[in-house]
Design an enzyme around this catalytic site. Structure first.
Site, PDB file in Angstrom:
ATOM      1  CG  ASP A 181      -2.040   1.036   0.912  1.00 40.45           C
ATOM      2  OD1 ASP A 181      -2.340   1.259  -0.288  1.00 40.45           O
ATOM      3  OD2 ASP A 181      -2.647   1.269   2.162  1.00 40.45           O
ATOM      4  CD  GLU A 265      -6.246   1.814  -3.297  1.00 37.24           C
ATOM      5  OE1 GLU A 265      -7.368   2.068  -3.006  1.00 37.24           O
ATOM      6  OE2 GLU A 265      -5.457   2.000  -2.396  1.00 37.24           O
ATOM      7  CG  ASP A 348      -0.535   3.078   6.146  1.00 33.94           C
ATOM      8  OD1 ASP A 348      -1.537   3.346   5.616  1.00 33.94           O
ATOM      9  OD2 ASP A 348       0.449   3.595   6.723  1.00 33.94           O
TER      10      ASP A 348
END
Ligand SMILES: [Zn+2]
Length: 379
Positions: A181, A265, A348
């Site tokens: 992330d 992502e 996170d």
């Protein structure tokens, strides 16, 4: 066919420097002239003008003095910018290149041995032999395709040399997965709790940069000392950029060697920096560059980078029980406790674990589907 680029510092003579600077100017100028004419033509006729650099050489004879392939590449670049814009307006209408803010560079291609890298020298059209600091050998069988000559703010010149080579890549059976992330301070946080921690690598240089910039701002405009100081500032900037690049190359190499599949992502970094006003950290898009390096290294080994849709609620789902906590939208919340199973989450790391799960599911589904299709065609 695969492509790779080697980046070398070059040491042009004063005459060659002069020619390079002139070529940067001509590449920028032809780009702007062709863009202006396209806009004007469109205003009058509602049609796209097909213009080429050759049409400008009579009126502007100085274009004849530089490498004509540099001008042809400026044309390709402009046409590419238009086709990107037509495909997706989010790329924005092609901009004029200003002398102050555009990159000082030009690209030239190989045509009939006009470019050669041999015995510490790079042969370039119009410039002739330029001394190169070649810190890496080019493997046999690599074919030189193009060179981009550039100059940094410190005044140093570089050549990025593009090679083509043949290599068969077979896809690996994915066995080890990593979720990753984006993190503003650490570059990234992964599903195993590791952080990029890259800021501390150049925090010292950042302090130096601030000091030198302060000195610069106190100097008299137009003075010699100020001109000298500006180069000093540019050198610190370059040092920071090089340190960061080096760090990202090493990290991405480590990760690509250990894992078969990295799940991230799909972030629209540009949109993100605008809407959340995160400032510098996202704006310089270090994460985007890092992912690019990682993607390339994975791909060359037949491994995978999976992008999970950005609307997938990776930061809201509890990675242990799957409960969706809709209250975690606030980015300042670093920790939360799942109201369903009671697990305490680092925001996170939890998001990275969710990205791993979702990315793994997507990849395995895709592989299954591909195998199914292959099975059908064999029947
Ligand atoms: Zn839970």
């Amino acid at each position: 066919m695969q492509y790779t680029a080697y980046f070398f510092r070059i040491y042009p003579t004063d005459k060659q420097k002069e020619l390079f600077v002139k070529t940067f100017g001509c590449a920028r100028s032809i780009y702007n002239k062709m863009l202006a004419d396209k806009i004007e033509h469109y205003k009058q006729t509602k049609k796209m003008l097909k213009n080429t650099p050759a049409q400008y050489k009579k009126k502007f004879p100085y274009f004849k003095e530089v490498d004509s392939l540099a001008l042809a590449n400026a044309q390709f670049h402009l046409e590419g910018a238009f086709s990107n814009f037509f495909q997706n307006p989010k790329f924005g209408f092609p901009n004029f290149k200003s002398k102050k803010n555009s990159r000082r560079s030009y690209t030239t291609n190989i045509v009939n041995n006009n470019i050669e890298l041999k015995n510490g020298k790079l042969k370039l059209p119009k410039a002739g032999l330029v001394r190169v600091k070649q810190h890496r050998e080019v493997p046999e069988g690599y074919i030189l395709k193009a060179v981009t000559v550039s100059q940094k703010g410190s005044g140093k010149f570089y050549a990025s040399i593009l090679f083509e080579y043949e290599e068969e890549i077979t896809n690996k059976e994915p066995k080890s997965f990593l979720g990753m992330d984006y993190s503003m301070h650490d570059l990234y946080v992964d599903s195993e709790g590791n952080k990029g921690e890259y800021e501390r690598f150049y925090r010292k240089s950042e302090q130096k940069l601030k000091r030198e910039q302060r000195k610069l701002s106190l100097m008299k405009k137009g003075s010699r000392n100020r001109a000298k100081q500006r180069i000093k500032v540019a050198k610190v900037h370059e040092k920071i950029a090089n340190c960061r690049k080096d760090f990202m190359q090493k990290k991405s190499r480590q990760i690509a060697n250990v894992y078969d599949c990295v799940c991230i992502e799909n972030l629209d970094m540009k949109g993100m920096s605008q809407s959340l006003n995160f400032g510098k950290s996202v704006h310089d898009n270090a994460f985007g560059k890092f992912i690019e390096m990682l993607s390339y290294k994975l791909q060359r080994q037949g491994k995978y980078l999976v992008e999970v849709d950005k609307f997938y609620p990776s930061s809201q789902l509890c990675s242990v029980c799957g409960y969706q906590n809709k209250e975690t939208k606030d980015l300042s919340l670093r920790e939360w406790i799942c109201p369903h199973c009671g697990t305490r989450h680092d925001r996170d790391i939890n998001a990275a674990v969710n990205l791993l799960k979702e990315g793994k599911r997507l990849l395995l589904n895709q592989i299954k589907k591909n195998r199914g299709a292959l099975g059908d065609s064999l029947l």
